[in-house]
Scaffold this motif. Structure first.
Motif, PDB file in Angstrom:
ATOM      1  N   PHE B 175       0.578  -1.323   0.027  1.00 12.68           N
ATOM      2  CA  PHE B 175      -0.786  -0.189   0.163  1.00 12.68           C
ATOM      3  C   PHE B 175       0.669   1.488   0.150  1.00 12.68           C
ATOM      4  O   PHE B 175       1.661   1.482   0.592  1.00 12.68           O
ATOM      5  N   ASP B 256      -9.294  -0.362 -11.250  1.00 12.87           N
ATOM      6  CA  ASP B 256      -9.476   0.087 -10.605  1.00 12.87           C
ATOM      7  C   ASP B 256      -8.801   1.104  -9.559  1.00 12.87           C
ATOM      8  O   ASP B 256      -8.947  -0.442  -9.186  1.00 12.87           O
ATOM      9  N   HIS B 257      -8.962   2.190  -8.788  1.00 11.63           N
ATOM     10  CA  HIS B 257      -8.929   2.686  -8.245  1.00 11.63           C
ATOM     11  C   HIS B 257      -7.223   2.232  -7.668  1.00 11.63           C
ATOM     12  O   HIS B 257      -7.041   2.349  -6.128  1.00 11.63           O
ATOM     13  N   ARG B 284       0.401  -6.752  -5.198  1.00 17.37           N
ATOM     14  CA  ARG B 284      -1.010  -6.282  -5.956  1.00 17.37           C
ATOM     15  C   ARG B 284      -0.503  -4.916  -5.048  1.00 17.37           C
ATOM     16  O   ARG B 284      -0.244  -5.240  -3.626  1.00 17.37           O
ATOM     17  N   VAL B 286      -1.757  -0.903  -4.180  1.00 18.00           N
ATOM     18  CA  VAL B 286      -2.698  -0.177  -4.141  1.00 18.00           C
ATOM     19  C   VAL B 286      -2.464   0.775  -3.691  1.00 18.00           C
ATOM     20  O   VAL B 286      -1.873   1.236  -2.626  1.00 18.00           O
ATOM     21  N   GLN B 729     -25.437 -15.952   4.620  1.00 18.77           N
ATOM     22  CA  GLN B 729     -25.778 -14.698   2.664  1.00 18.77           C
ATOM     23  C   GLN B 729     -27.582 -14.297   2.406  1.00 18.77           C
ATOM     24  O   GLN B 729     -27.670 -13.376   2.958  1.00 18.77           O
ATOM     25  N   GLN B 732     -28.408 -13.341   6.078  1.00 16.11           N
ATOM     26  CA  GLN B 732     -28.338 -11.547   6.150  1.00 16.11           C
ATOM     27  C   GLN B 732     -29.134 -10.560   5.315  1.00 16.11           C
ATOM     28  O   GLN B 732     -29.558  -9.869   5.447  1.00 16.11           O
ATOM     29  N   PHE B 733     -29.175 -10.847   3.746  1.00 16.18           N
ATOM     30  CA  PHE B 733     -29.745 -10.365   3.276  1.00 16.18           C
ATOM     31  C   PHE B 733     -31.304 -10.370   3.264  1.00 16.18           C
ATOM     32  O   PHE B 733     -31.756  -9.306   3.799  1.00 16.18           O
ATOM     33  N   GLN B 736     -30.805  -7.535   6.772  1.00 14.59           N
ATOM     34  CA  GLN B 736     -30.474  -6.671   6.311  1.00 14.59           C
ATOM     35  C   GLN B 736     -31.619  -5.540   4.946  1.00 14.59           C
ATOM     36  O   GLN B 736     -31.370  -4.324   5.544  1.00 14.59           O
ATOM     37  N   VAL B 737     -31.768  -6.052   4.371  1.00 16.85           N
ATOM     38  CA  VAL B 737     -32.506  -5.341   3.082  1.00 16.85           C
ATOM     39  C   VAL B 737     -33.299  -5.240   3.209  1.00 16.85           C
ATOM     40  O   VAL B 737     -33.784  -4.243   3.124  1.00 16.85           O
TER      41      VAL B 737
END
Lengths: 94, 992
Positions: B175, B256-257, B284, B286, B729, B732-733, B736-737
């Motif tokens: 980094f 990207d980014h 890698r 960053v 998962q 959790q959806f 939370q959603v």
């Protein structure tokens, strides 16, 4: 791609699971024509070239479902918020 | 190697250069023993030994020499090392010389000097643009027998190693505030400016020495040799704790980014890596800001036979002389359309070469060129010679023709900025007419380009641009930069007037040396309609293979533009894609190979299972016991049969720890379960368990499992092993959603608990031996589907469930993972007197098929609850995920493939999962397909094979016979359609 998680800070996208368009709201199962509404909810998605609000799950992080505003052309991320907060707004709008 | 026998380095200068004459290195090329120095590349050592022929070309097997001195090299591809370390297609120009290096030329047979397939040159017309699509079209039968072997022999690019790679590779993450790619004048100034301001800087250099082009030039920087100035800057950077310097590191991709990928050749410069060190390391990186200072690549000129060994890029000839003190020729012609190549003429003259002529396509040379070198306005139109250059034909601007003897032609068609990293995210570069080059246009956010990579060609411009980019980068990350003092550099002319092609040129003019693509191939492609650069690339293969057209790309585009009568800028470029340079698969894989390919999850009692001689099987990430063979058992079938028989007649123990376990708590926990599962939960009492089925929102079955109510507001949810992650998962959806207003909390406890199934008529006797005697295990006190927190006799806290997957009278006992191994040992010891057997996945699978329980084979993402005979579980009185969509007519059509049991009519016959059903007597075609067998097993209880399957209208066809066609195993078996529960359909055994 790096996604700025509100809890964990910017993290690599491979920590997240993608769930697509955040716009569809689960319809009322008791409403008339619920089957048609659910059909659209389950199958129909916009695929815009440009800004897109989409659901990401921080599976290898804080386990939070996020709404990420991302430009699909540039991958620029304009904003990230918890999905649960968005839900409150969505309900108010309804 | 015998050093006394190696010849002197006849092409080496007596003094100068950045090689260490005190450190001679022996190496071999095609078996010849040669000598170079520390600081050489393989290519520079070959130049120093006057080796000119280094390879044969791809299609025509033409003799080829070194074209370049860098990573763009298209010709000098060699095999390095031997045995399992043999690596083909290595560019000699970037291979660092080490003592004992063995290099072999490629693409020649039987030898480099005498190559039989050079006769391909006579077949030239066969290999024109698009030859793959034209020449070898027909007859089709010729492909396998004639064309393919011919092409493979003719077009081989090296031989891969056949043994496993003995070296290791690793991955690392970095980094930084500012990543600087390249350590030439621009990169060094950028890194220095950013580092002095306090930014975390990472400087990556592809070469083994920092300095970039400064290492190859005689031009002073700050009144000292450029490489000395570079060394001083590097020394300062090294002294700063906020700087990381990575040499031998190629940044090959930009994402990207601010994310970049780089490969560090940690030990490529040694014969074998030191112990415990990797060969290469994949980074890698960053970064918050990045400065791409990757330099530029020189373009060849296009004229007849421009590929003769001895025709070299001018900048490369200069680099060999200045950096490596190796003279690529004694009698030199320089051919150019720009000022820069004049420096080559001066430098080679200073190194002792004779400059026969400088041929400049412009009317007048640069102002500073008045140093007495012979020159003429015109162009080289043809190179002469076979395996080595002998002379060039020149056509002057006035129309005169000259033949000039020479052994080196240093050519320059200008410089192409190395802007690949700026385009990896899709940005297209812009054509700059003044620079006669593509330059970066819209840059990815956070990226800057500086120096020659941005068309800033002089050293002074590059230094200034680097400093500016470094300062801008640190200011962008919130630090204060102060202007750096720029070292002084003498003026340097950089003008160019692009000469894309000589008129009146004879012989083949190569545009892409590596792929043998000539000017006429591009003309042909254009004539045949391949006018987009992408089409032209694919039709002619220009720009493909290891060099990806680094020297060829712009020349090809210019020719295409000229033919099309359009400006180059409108033609555009092909897409730049990562990697910038070849990257070994080993580096990308890193340590993740063999047993380390992916993580392995081991149940808590794994060591016990291994001690029992269990045969292990991978199920997802888990390694589980498939069966526990005993001596005398000849195969899995015998072991499984014994395990099932023992369980059904006495007692068996199976490790079921891999099931997903989710601890769910909260005031709305029951409501949450109501919405997750198709069936109801509000009536589930504390201390009771219930089977639950979960759908996806589209009405298809997602998963099943049991849920136990452990307290007023506490439930334990179990999932299948395979779906443990996805169900969590999904929950959790949903929470939370969809329904954040529900008061629930949940956490995965899959790894916290080890769980064992204890099944069989003696299961209770076994449990009594280990469970604290205070607990009443009678069916009155602890009936079928009971669940409770218990203590074991040794005080271990545990959970006991009276649930059964096998169909036997059974319990599941969960203990904290740390107690898993000792608990299973205890169960086995305590059960010895009862005749206990450990059983594995095979027996587990057989017993669930005997009982007609669905599992992963049936929950295959296509089946509905209705298909599986579970339709009645769907509550009509509540909403749940999938409720609306599951009601769709097509999903409840009785004609759908639905669950049935199957048994071969001939009881001795064997059946297998995957067989498709057709009506007896019908042919096995898709039109006749009526479904398929999802699971099959030999049933020890029934003494024959049985199966579960999805058969169209199945439950209405009990008693019918259909044909199970198993094309994979080449057998067809008549099977009888039965109810899916083969053993104890009334469930009497469960409720004892």
């Amino acid at each position: 791609m790096r996604i700025p998680c509100p809890h964990c800070g910017p993290r690599g996208h491979e920590e997240f699971a993608y769930h697509g368009d955040a716009a569809p709201i689960r319809p009322d199962p008791a409403a008339a024509e619920a089957e048609r509404a659910f059909g659209e909810y389950v199958y129909l998605r916009d695929n815009p070239a440009g800004l897109h609000r989409e659901l990401w799950y921080h599976a290898l992080g804080c386990l939070t479902w996020l709404i990420v505003e991302r430009d699909t052309r540039t991958h620029a991320i304009r904003g990230v918020a918890e999905a649960r907060a968005n839900h409150a707004q969505g309900q108010a709008a309804q | 190697m015998n050093k006394a026998a190696t010849p002197k380095q006849l092409g080496r200068l007596a003094a100068g250069g950045l090689v260490d004459r005190g450190q001679p290195l022996s190496f071999s090329f095609d078996g010849r023993s040669l000598e170079g120095y520390a600081g050489d590349t393989l290519a520079s050592a070959l130049v120093a030994n006057q080796v000119r022929l280094v390879g044969r070309s791809f299609k025509y097997h033409r003799p080829r020499g070194l074209l370049s001195a860098g990573g763009e090299e298209p010709n000098a591809l060699v095999e390095l090392r031997g045995g399992a370390r043999r690596e083909p297609n290595t560019r000699a120009t970037v291979a660092e010389l080490f003592d004992g290096l063995e290099a072999v030329s490629q693409n020649r047979w039987p030898s480099l000097r005498f190559d039989v397939l050079a006769a391909n040159r006579l077949l030239g017309p066969l290999f024109a643009a698009g030859f793959y699509y034209k020449t070898f079209m027909w007859p089709a039968a010729f492909w396998e027998k004639v064309y393919e072997p011919l092409i493979r022999r003719a077009a081989g690019l090296g031989r891969i190693a056949t043994g496993p790679d003995p070296d290791t590779y690793e991955k690392a993450f970095a980094f930084c505030d500012v990543l600087v790619v390249g350590s030439g004048p621009a990169g060094l100034m950028a890194a220095l400016s950013a580092a002095r301001a306090g930014a975390r800087v990472l400087l990556a250099e592809d070469d083994f020495r920092f300095g970039g082009r400064l290492l190859a030039e005689r031009r002073p920087v700050g009144d000292r040799p450029g490489h000395v100035w570079a060394d001083e800057v590097v020394a300062e950077l090294k002294s700063m704790p906020n700087v990381r310097l990575l040499r031998r590191t190629c940044v090959f991709a930009s994402y990207d980014h601010g994310v970049f990928a780089a490969v560090e050749r940690v030990n490529d410069h040694l014969a074998t890596p030191p112990e415990f060190e990797p060969r290469q390391r994949l980074w890698r990186i960053v970064s918050r800001r990045a400065v791409v200072a990757a330099g530029a690549i020189e373009r060849p000129l296009l004229f007849g036979d421009n590929d003769r060994p001895g025709v070299m890029l001018a900048g490369a000839a200069r680099a060999y002389a200045n950096r490596y003190a190796a003279l690529a020729g004694r009698r030199v012609v320089v051919s150019t359309d720009n000022d820069d190549a004049w420096t080559t003429a001066f430098d080679l003259a200073a190194a002792g070469a004779t400059i026969a002529a400088v041929v400049d396509s412009r009317e007048s040379p640069p102002v500073s060129a008045g140093a007495g070198l012979p020159w003429m306005s015109g162009a080289v139109v043809r190179a002469l010679g076979g395996r080595s250059l002998e002379a060039v034909d020149v056509r002057t601007a006035q129309g005169g023709a000259h033949r000039i003897d020479c052994d080196l032609l240093a050519m320059s068609g200008g410089w192409t900025p190395t802007l690949h990293l700026t385009s990896h995210q899709g940005a297209r570069p812009r054509w700059d007419e003044r620079l006669a080059a593509f330059v970066a246009d819209q840059l990815p956010s956070g990226m800057a380009v500086a120096g020659a990579a941005n068309g800033e060609r002089s050293t002074a411009e590059a230094l200034a641009a680097g400093a500016r980019a470094g300062m801008a980068a640190v200011e962008a990350v919130g630090l204060r930069a102060r202007a750096a003092d720029l070292p002084s550099v003498p003026p340097e002319p950089t003008a160019q007037r692009a000469l894309w092609r000589m008129s009146g040129s004879a012989g083949k003019s190569f545009v892409d040396f590596q792929n043998d693509v000539t000017t006429s191939d591009i003309e042909l492609a254009e004539r045949e309609g391949y006018r987009s650069p992408e089409h032209m690339k694919r039709y002619t293969t220009l720009g493909m293979a290891t060099d990806q057209g680094k020297t060829a790309g712009v020349n090809g585009l210019a020719l295409l533009a000229e033919r099309a009568g359009q400006p180059i800028g409108r033609i555009g470029t092909t897409t730049f894609r990562a990697p910038f340079a070849p990257v070994a698969i080993g580096a990308l894989a890193g340590p993740h190979c063999g047993a380390e390919f992916k993580p392995v999850r081991l149940p808590a009692a794994h060591r016990w299972a291994v001690e029992q001689g269990a045969v292990l099987v991978e199920t997802g990430a888990w390694l589980r016991a498939a069966y526990f063979p005993r001596s005398g058992e000849k195969d899995w079938l015998e072991a499984m049969t014994r395990e099932v028989t023992t369980t059904r007649s006495a007692v068996g123990v199976c490790d079921v720890s891999t099931l997903g376990k989710i601890d769910l708590q909260g005031g709305d926990a029951a409501e949450f379960l109501e919405r997750l599962y198709v069936n109801g939960w509000k009536t589930l009492a504390i201390g009771r368990a219930r089977y639950g089925l979960m759908l996806r929102e589209d009405g298809i079955v997602m998963d099943d499992g049991t849920v136990s109510r452990l307290g007023e507001q506490r439930y334990l949810v179990t999932t299948t092993t395979a779906n443990a992650g996805s169900v969590f998962q999904h929950m959790q959806f949903c929470h939370q959603v969809l329904w954040p207003e529900l008061d629930v909390q949940f956490v995965s406890v899959s790894d916290q608990w080890a769980q064992f199934s204890i099944a069989g008529p003696r299961a209770r006797d076994l449990l009594r031996a280990v469970v604290d005697s205070r607990h009443d295990l009678s069916s009155e006190a602890f009936p079928y589907m009971a669940a409770a927190d218990v203590r074991l006799a040794d005080g271990t806290r545990a959970r006991l469930f009276r649930i059964s997957f096998s169909g036997e009278f059974a319990y599941e006992l969960a203990v904290p993972a740390a107690a898993g191994e000792r608990t299973v040992r205890w169960l086995m010891q305590a059960g010895a007197a009862l005749g206990v057997a450990a059983y594995g996945l095979e027996a587990l699978g057989t017993m669930r098929i005997e009982k007609g329980h669905v599992a992963g084979n049936e929950l295959n993402g296509q089946t509905t609850a209705y298909d599986l005979g579970l339709g009645r579980m769907l509550s009509a009185s509540k909403d749940f995920i999938g409720a609306v969509m599951a009601r769709r007519g097509a999903l409840t059509d009785p004609g759908r493939p639905r669950l049935v049991g199957l048994a071969p009519v001939d009881r001795a016959a064997r059946i297998g999962a995957g067989a498709h059903f057709v009506a007896a007597g019908a042919s096995p075609t898709a039109a006749n397909d009526q479904g398929f067998m999802t699971s099959a097993a030999f049933s020890p209880t029934l003494g024959h094979w049985i199966g579960l399957g999805l058969l169209a209208g199945g439950p209405e066809r009990l008693g019918e016979q259909v044909l199970a066609v198993d094309l994979l195993r080449a057998r067809s078996t008549l099977v009888e359609v039965r109810a899916p529960v083969f053993v104890d359909p009334a469930g009497d055994r469960l409720r004892v």
